[in-house]
Design a protein around this motif. Structure first.
Motif, PDB file in Angstrom:
ATOM      1  N   ASP A 261     -10.706   9.315   2.908  1.00 50.96           N
ATOM      2  CA  ASP A 261      -9.736  10.087   2.114  1.00 50.96           C
ATOM      3  C   ASP A 261      -8.760  10.879   2.984  1.00 50.96           C
ATOM      4  O   ASP A 261      -8.250  11.917   2.567  1.00 50.96           O
ATOM      5  N   SER A 262      -8.502  10.400   4.192  1.00 55.70           N
ATOM      6  CA  SER A 262      -7.471  11.024   5.016  1.00 55.70           C
ATOM      7  C   SER A 262      -6.089  10.539   4.578  1.00 55.70           C
ATOM      8  O   SER A 262      -5.960   9.758   3.631  1.00 55.70           O
ATOM      9  N   GLU A 263      -5.045  10.983   5.259  1.00 54.68           N
ATOM     10  CA  GLU A 263      -3.665  10.707   4.832  1.00 54.68           C
ATOM     11  C   GLU A 263      -3.227   9.292   5.212  1.00 54.68           C
ATOM     12  O   GLU A 263      -3.696   8.714   6.188  1.00 54.68           O
ATOM     13  N   SER A 264      -2.329   8.757   4.418  1.00 53.82           N
ATOM     14  CA  SER A 264      -1.756   7.439   4.709  1.00 53.82           C
ATOM     15  C   SER A 264      -0.614   7.572   5.709  1.00 53.82           C
ATOM     16  O   SER A 264      -0.011   8.640   5.863  1.00 53.82           O
TER      17      SER A 264
ATOM     18  N   ARG B 184       2.649  -2.011   9.738  1.00 55.05           N
ATOM     19  CA  ARG B 184       1.365  -1.917   9.070  1.00 55.05           C
ATOM     20  C   ARG B 184       1.289  -0.597   8.316  1.00 55.05           C
ATOM     21  O   ARG B 184       1.464   0.459   8.909  1.00 55.05           O
ATOM     22  N   HIS B 185       1.030  -0.663   6.995  1.00 53.43           N
ATOM     23  CA  HIS B 185       0.832   0.568   6.223  1.00 53.43           C
ATOM     24  C   HIS B 185      -0.666   0.804   6.082  1.00 53.43           C
ATOM     25  O   HIS B 185      -1.393  -0.044   5.567  1.00 53.43           O
ATOM     26  N   LYS B 186      -1.116   1.964   6.540  1.00 55.42           N
ATOM     27  CA  LYS B 186      -2.524   2.327   6.467  1.00 55.42           C
ATOM     28  C   LYS B 186      -2.727   3.320   5.327  1.00 55.42           C
ATOM     29  O   LYS B 186      -2.082   4.368   5.283  1.00 55.42           O
ATOM     30  N   LYS B 187      -3.606   2.991   4.405  1.00 48.24           N
ATOM     31  CA  LYS B 187      -3.863   3.863   3.263  1.00 48.24           C
ATOM     32  C   LYS B 187      -4.587   5.136   3.677  1.00 48.24           C
ATOM     33  O   LYS B 187      -4.542   6.144   2.978  1.00 48.24           O
ATOM     34  N   GLN B 188      -5.268   5.102   4.783  1.00 47.48           N
ATOM     35  CA  GLN B 188      -5.891   6.288   5.362  1.00 47.48           C
ATOM     36  C   GLN B 188      -5.960   6.107   6.876  1.00 47.48           C
ATOM     37  O   GLN B 188      -5.761   5.019   7.385  1.00 47.48           O
TER      38      GLN B 188
ATOM     39  N   ASP C 109      -5.064  -4.543  13.840  1.00 48.65           N
ATOM     40  CA  ASP C 109      -3.791  -3.832  13.720  1.00 48.65           C
ATOM     41  C   ASP C 109      -2.954  -3.982  14.990  1.00 48.65           C
ATOM     42  O   ASP C 109      -1.728  -4.124  14.932  1.00 48.65           O
TER      43      ASP C 109
ATOM     44  N   THR D 161       2.483   4.864   7.928  1.00 48.09           N
ATOM     45  CA  THR D 161       3.024   3.547   8.261  1.00 48.09           C
ATOM     46  C   THR D 161       3.239   3.458   9.771  1.00 48.09           C
ATOM     47  O   THR D 161       3.826   4.356  10.374  1.00 48.09           O
TER      48      THR D 161
ATOM     49  N   GLU E   3     -11.836   1.462  13.704  1.00 52.09           N
ATOM     50  CA  GLU E   3     -10.812   1.799  12.719  1.00 52.09           C
ATOM     51  C   GLU E   3      -9.616   2.432  13.427  1.00 52.09           C
ATOM     52  O   GLU E   3      -9.770   3.199  14.378  1.00 52.09           O
TER      53      GLU E   3
END
Length: 204
Positions: A108-111, A121-125, A31, A113, A81
């Motif tokens: 399962d944390s929050e997404s 970079r968009h992070k889904k979590q 990243d 950008t 991570e």
């Protein structure tokens, strides 16, 4: 909560230095190079209290559905991570609902950008509100009669306010020095300043 009486608790006499942890980003190598370019270097700007950790010269923008926040400091060294830590006030501004978690607990944390000087970079979590915690060396834990991942309460007394911050997690490592970390919302609520001190209250 503001009372001087604390029932069913064993109060220790030792003091704990308190540090205010502002919003920041721990980052992995992939990243980092995507956001700042392949020739970028995660270079130290200033050392942090935890041995080996530092604030880097890089900052980025974090963006949510409702808004964005600029100049979020990137910390080093690299992590496995990418993880962004913010306050509840930040979450409202961004329009997100991150869970309150310990560092590294990202499932399962929050997404979120991330916007750097070289890419997006968009992070889904990976977005969390850090749970208040105390770093302790092994000798400190022995003195306080606590162990890693114990949950304690900390009494914070100042000239203006006194409160008990509950559900504080103890983290023990030979590499740690004694220091409690709170976010900016918690610091503001307790009128905490640089050199503030807390008193650990161990649950029986």
């Amino acid at each position: 909560m503001m009372s001087n009486q604390v029932h069913d608790l064993d109060v220790t006499n030792a003091n704990i230095p308190i540090a205010i942890s502002a919003r920041h980003c721990h980052i992995n190598e992939e990243d980092f190079y995507h956001l700042f370019g392949r020739k970028a270097v995660l270079q130290k700007w200033k050392a942090l209290s935890l041995p080996g950790q530092f604030a880097s010269q890089q900052v980025l923008t974090i963006k949510g559905p409702r808004g964005h926040i600029d100049n979020v400091r990137v910390l080093g060294p690299f992590r496995t991570e990418t993880q962004v830590e913010i306050s509840q006030t930040d979450a409202i501004k961004l329009g997100v609902a991150p869970p309150i978690r310990m560092s590294g607990d990202l499932a399962d944390s929050e997404s979120i950008t991330l916007i750097g000087t070289n890419g997006i970079r968009h992070k889904k979590q990976g977005l969390i509100i850090a749970q208040a915690h105390i770093h302790m060396a092994v000798s400190d834990a022995a003195a306080f009669h606590v162990k890693d991942k114990d949950i304690v309460t900390v009494e914070i007394s100042g000239k203006v306010r006194q409160l008990h911050l509950m559900n504080v997690v103890v983290r023990v490592s030979p590499d740690f020095i004694l220091e409690m970390h709170v976010d900016t919302d918690e610091a503001n609520a307790a009128a905490i300043h640089t050199h503030s001190i807390g008193k650990l209250i161990k649950m029986e």
